[in-house]
Design an enzyme around this catalytic site. Sequence first.
Site, mmCIF file in Angstrom:
data_model
loop_
_atom_site.group_PDB
_atom_site.id
_atom_site.type_symbol
_atom_site.label_atom_id
_atom_site.label_comp_id
_atom_site.label_asym_id
_atom_site.label_seq_id
_atom_site.Cartn_x
_atom_site.Cartn_y
_atom_site.Cartn_z
ATOM 1 N N GLU A 31 0.821 -1.212 0.000
ATOM 2 C CA GLU A 31 0.000 0.000 0.000
ATOM 3 C C GLU A 31 0.856 1.263 0.000
ATOM 4 O O GLU A 31 0.614 2.193 0.773
ATOM 5 C CB GLU A 31 -0.955 -0.023 1.185
ATOM 6 C CG GLU A 31 -1.920 -1.197 1.110
ATOM 7 C CD GLU A 31 -2.866 -1.276 2.304
ATOM 8 O OE1 GLU A 31 -4.029 -1.669 2.093
ATOM 9 O OE2 GLU A 31 -2.447 -0.947 3.411
ATOM 10 N N ASP B 206 -8.461 -8.986 4.125
ATOM 11 C CA ASP B 206 -8.154 -7.910 5.067
ATOM 12 C C ASP B 206 -9.169 -7.753 6.181
ATOM 13 O O ASP B 206 -10.027 -6.873 6.126
ATOM 14 C CB ASP B 206 -8.012 -6.592 4.304
ATOM 15 C CG ASP B 206 -7.459 -5.478 5.198
ATOM 16 O OD1 ASP B 206 -7.029 -5.796 6.333
ATOM 17 O OD2 ASP B 206 -7.465 -4.314 4.777
ATOM 18 N N GLU C 181 -12.373 -2.045 12.176
ATOM 19 C CA GLU C 181 -12.328 -1.335 10.895
ATOM 20 C C GLU C 181 -13.465 -1.764 9.971
ATOM 21 O O GLU C 181 -14.095 -0.921 9.331
ATOM 22 C CB GLU C 181 -10.977 -1.588 10.216
ATOM 23 C CG GLU C 181 -10.881 -0.998 8.819
ATOM 24 C CD GLU C 181 -9.523 -1.225 8.168
ATOM 25 O OE1 GLU C 181 -8.639 -1.840 8.785
ATOM 26 O OE2 GLU C 181 -9.344 -0.778 7.018
#
EC number: 3.2.1.131
Lengths: 721, 721
Positions: A307, A381, A409
Amino acid sequence: MSKCLYFIFLLAILPLNLRSQDGYDLWLQYYPIEEATLRENYSTQIQGLITYGSGATLDAAVSELEKAYAGFFDASIPTAISIKENSLVLGTRDNLPAYVLPSLEGEFTKINSEGYIIKKIRIGNTPATVITAETEAGLLYGTFRFIKEMQLRNAIDKISITDSPKIQIRVLNHWDNLDRTVERGYAGFSIWDWHHLPELIKPEYIDYARANASIGINGTVLTNVNASSVVLTSAYIEKVKALADVFRSYGIKVYLTARFSSPMESGDLETADPFDPEVKQWWKDKADEIYAEIPDFGGFLVKANSEGQPGPNNYGRSHVDGANMLAEAVAPHNGIVMWRAFVYSEHDPDDRAKQAYSEFVPFDGQFHDNVLVQVKNGPIDFQPREPFHPMFGAMPDTPLMMEFQITQEYLGFSSHLVYLPKMFEEVLDEDTYVQGEGSTVAKVIDGTLSNKKLTGIAGVANIGTAKNWTGHPFGQANWYGFGRLAWDPYIDSEEIAEDWLKMTFSKDKDFVDEVSEMMLDSREAVVNYMTPLGLHHIMDTGHHYGPGPWVGNLDRPEWNPVYYHRADSLGVGFDRTTTGSNALAQYAEPLREKYNSIETTPEQYLLWFHHVPWDYEMKNGKTLWHNMAAKYQQGVEEVEDMVKTWNEMEEYVDEERFATTQMLLQIQLKEAKWWRDAVLLYFKQFSEMELPEFVPTPEHDLEYYQSLEFPYAPGISPSWH
Amino acid sequence: MSKCLYFIFLLAILPLNLRSQDGYDLWLQYYPIEEATLRENYSTQIQGLITYGSGATLDAAVSELEKAYAGFFDASIPTAISIKENSLVLGTRDNLPAYVLPSLEGEFTKINSEGYIIKKIRIGNTPATVITAETEAGLLYGTFRFIKEMQLRNAIDKISITDSPKIQIRVLNHWDNLDRTVERGYAGFSIWDWHHLPELIKPEYIDYARANASIGINGTVLTNVNASSVVLTSAYIEKVKALADVFRSYGIKVYLTARFSSPMESGDLETADPFDPEVKQWWKDKADEIYAEIPDFGGFLVKANSEGQPGPNNYGRSHVDGANMLAEAVAPHNGIVMWRAFVYSEHDPDDRAKQAYSEFVPFDGQFHDNVLVQVKNGPIDFQPREPFHPMFGAMPDTPLMMEFQITQEYLGFSSHLVYLPKMFEEVLDEDTYVQGEGSTVAKVIDGTLSNKKLTGIAGVANIGTAKNWTGHPFGQANWYGFGRLAWDPYIDSEEIAEDWLKMTFSKDKDFVDEVSEMMLDSREAVVNYMTPLGLHHIMDTGHHYGPGPWVGNLDRPEWNPVYYHRADSLGVGFDRTTTGSNALAQYAEPLREKYNSIETTPEQYLLWFHHVPWDYEMKNGKTLWHNMAAKYQQGVEEVEDMVKTWNEMEEYVDEERFATTQMLLQIQLKEAKWWRDAVLLYFKQFSEMELPEFVPTPEHDLEYYQSLEFPYAPGISPSWH
């Protein structure tokens, strides 16, 4: 009314655990023991505290005993200068008087260096309770365990407990930025007040350490994996040292994230090439500088070539090259490197789910001994549900550590009550079959499957400046539960929930039964109202708040939800079978075969592995579309049940935490309906089938849901701006 | 030891105010009254509470009385159903029984709509204490005042108090962004948890309202003046409504900052030209939308055409055009517009200190009746010391409101103990002479100087998610003191300090005398170690942390410290006399004349108005250079005295707040020395004179101080990134 009468009056009408509180004390609440006989019994068992040895960690244990005793009995703990009847004896094996050891020899064979023994024994003819261990850390853990027994109101007169952690490195990962924002943090600001360090030592730092030590967490990575090299400058090392000095007494080591390009940013080198001698030297010198200040510094956690983060690939070097260079820098100081396997590239056309495995498995056995490869629980993820990461079991000659995400998240931020240990347990119990049946993920992590010398587990923290640390009162259970499973990956998540409820809220059986059931069911609820049947990563992008299955306009294909659900007129789901990306080839048999066919794939992973026709008839004889709608509806109804359950708990919980949880459950219900309506309306365009009658008519049309924007959704750190 | 005995034991050894606490309770701490006769006396005076009328604000007053009584007496406040001997009677004038009023007529002539009367009277032959007012808000203020009398342990048996606020609009300005960062905030995150609103109502919201009501603050601007138009969208209006509903009961109105370009961003217009009919209509509609949800919405605060913010000038319109357009939108709902005069332009070559006056004074009398022009206390920007802003007194036909900064942007952040009411007082007491001697700034603000119908005062809040609200325990005194001066701009800051200390820490005379003196001296200390003798804006740029007199490389000339000190081989200081920028022409005589000559200019403003030779001989016969060095050294020594003073206060203060303040004072001392050494080494290059012997040799050289960088200094909001 006199003060004395008033207190009696107050206690009569109001048990202490009903006094309104902000939740700051977490599960370390030492309410007075009101049950008279138990109170009598406990105090009889603790006639005098006597300690052998010295040191900050022993002091921490004693001070915790003092706190607990004062809370339980409203008095100072009695002390003794020599062992007498029913003394409480504290000391490590080396420090205990020789005449105490004989009756403990058997126990010492059962524990490891961080384990502990709590046993009622006779010393000569004198009965006494001994808490002992090989190390001061073990002694501290034993002390917290002894206190916990009393928090749970268990009998201690014949106490005999030995326990040891099954995993060595048990760390929290703080995705905290130096500007105090927290990436994917939903509980306020970072608790690390860098600006006022090293001078200002906040009480929170000590209470954070107490909470972690009480569940056996022995390390903390202070900084975000999307790292700033500034934390490696001498000014910040001095700040880190101040925190390390606080945490040391509680057996907690400090770790930092190392930005791979630091030699260029924090130093003044032209390159960060791990093969460059100057670069190697820079890291050696930096490590020496850190260890000069923090002799027990734990080491580095690194997110490289992921990322947008810099890494060895920038110089044509491999992850092994990068990890080993850092490992060599910290090795002389017994430091370790935790190297993340969370890598995927927009230049790699292959299924994102396969990339980490493809990139790391070939390197099995090439990492230095003090390197741990840190692998997320699933191949994508931190989704509400994923199959276990195929790397587990696939690198027998490399220590793999588990990375769980405690901060929610993808699971409702700090608004949703979701009990994560239930999910952690599911992953740990999954069977990789790499060495035949019973090769569970837990055995990979604790090293028993292939005799690892180094083992570890990490949890991405959900902690912030919120008065109750985690924002949602039940977020504390996820911090607590992670610690318990890090200590022992085989415990039952139900036991963990019950322990936590009793220590945090109330020991009343009705309360514990009802609420623990609600907690255990909450994980399946969130899967149902967000991503049932193997759906994944269909949340809105960037902030990951709310549904966004329609998003398909981001540059990186694998950042788009459409990449993951692949809905079309024929069906929905990601074909990862032999006819598709063949990601299942990364799993051992019989999993490969099992997942390769729709019929044998468990429904919970159906759309993870298969592109399934909308009218596919599932086991219950209904179509996929019908079942998908049913799951979303079920998820909403499960939250409605949670609301009902909690509303009946008012009598057991203090006003503030009751009301806060009640208000948050309303947010959860609102958002569960939002998910159901938005996702079903979106997929309806492809299935071209009607919503089953059991699904209420959506409040808005699809365009409305697609139009929603949340520019200030929490948890996005500047590194993503 | 029994619980009862234990409590008595505890109280014997440990007064409640020594129990460690996090400071969350601010000055609203209702410790038990331990002095027996006083306790007896108070309870005799409060035989039974009886209230007349109904409503949320009355309920708030009663609940506060209950809290206070429970704290003072460990019992529930007795209530009465009819007035009997020594009843405590609560009710507005309209609601009190007619037979209570006669003995109060005189008092009612002394108060205004928000004022209150607290009086021990005889109702018939029955003695009773009456708290009354014209409005429920007044009643609430009177209740807090009555409680305060007991917090201060004053006699209440013959109580007779009437008081009224002298300024109408008393607001806090929160520079809080919607992402919860706080511009120039040093106490953590924003307390507004936008993401969880409107559902989640945090206890902090209520306690924030209680604290403000207790000092008479009647409004809060929730959002940053560097505004986001998102707060004007319907989703956010719903969130704002939830807060307004909480604050309403405490007499607090909610205001928002209005980004001038909102019709283009939050709406879909092509322009924000205030003369465009669609734009006018957009603001009217938006106001209607807000007032439909929040009937008592206060209005808008606007920062326009300042530091990059959009405004009417973008369309060739004036500040009057912009302000009046918004004023027309809120006028039908009795809303107001607070329009900031903090404007300066990099395109205007003129002295920045002159620009606001030049731009606004010509418009005197042209603003609508519901517009207040909000002016900072000084002509530059919240410096440790500035002369009063020349606009005060210069616009007799325009309501000017004062803007003070409570958050310590230029005064040591939340690390330095600086008692700001001492500075506020200095400004309010300054004489503008616009209508002859005695035309003080206070009289401009409270409207008495030119009979204003509308008056106001604003304080930029220093509040955040820090457990004690303000980070530094003494930051609370600045919030408290602002409120007291907003209510009455003529009170002595020493009285405020003593009240605050007694309510917050201890009533012990030795403690109050010592620490109030320390507080009062702290403001001059910070001026001395940062910017003595009229120096200003020489702090490092951007974050404003630490000294940066050498900075001269920023695009905007007036953002560079060198612009303000103008040091050269000849001398230092900004010539604002007739030979210079002639900024003093904006002041009335005799100030102009006084400031025009070095000899008659007060030394505290010397370098503000004059460029003074390094060897200029000052009143004490020593050179300017010698005096400058002496001031910096004195500042450091004053902090050393603060450290000494506080170290002697351990016996009076609880452990947590004592230790926190002690650690913070060490930061303040370290930074005071940093300021002294860095600034003197820098100016030494120009003066080419040696440091006097009384100044210790600096720890580092100038290059070192110039090399320091603080990329993560707190308080810089994204709007500055």
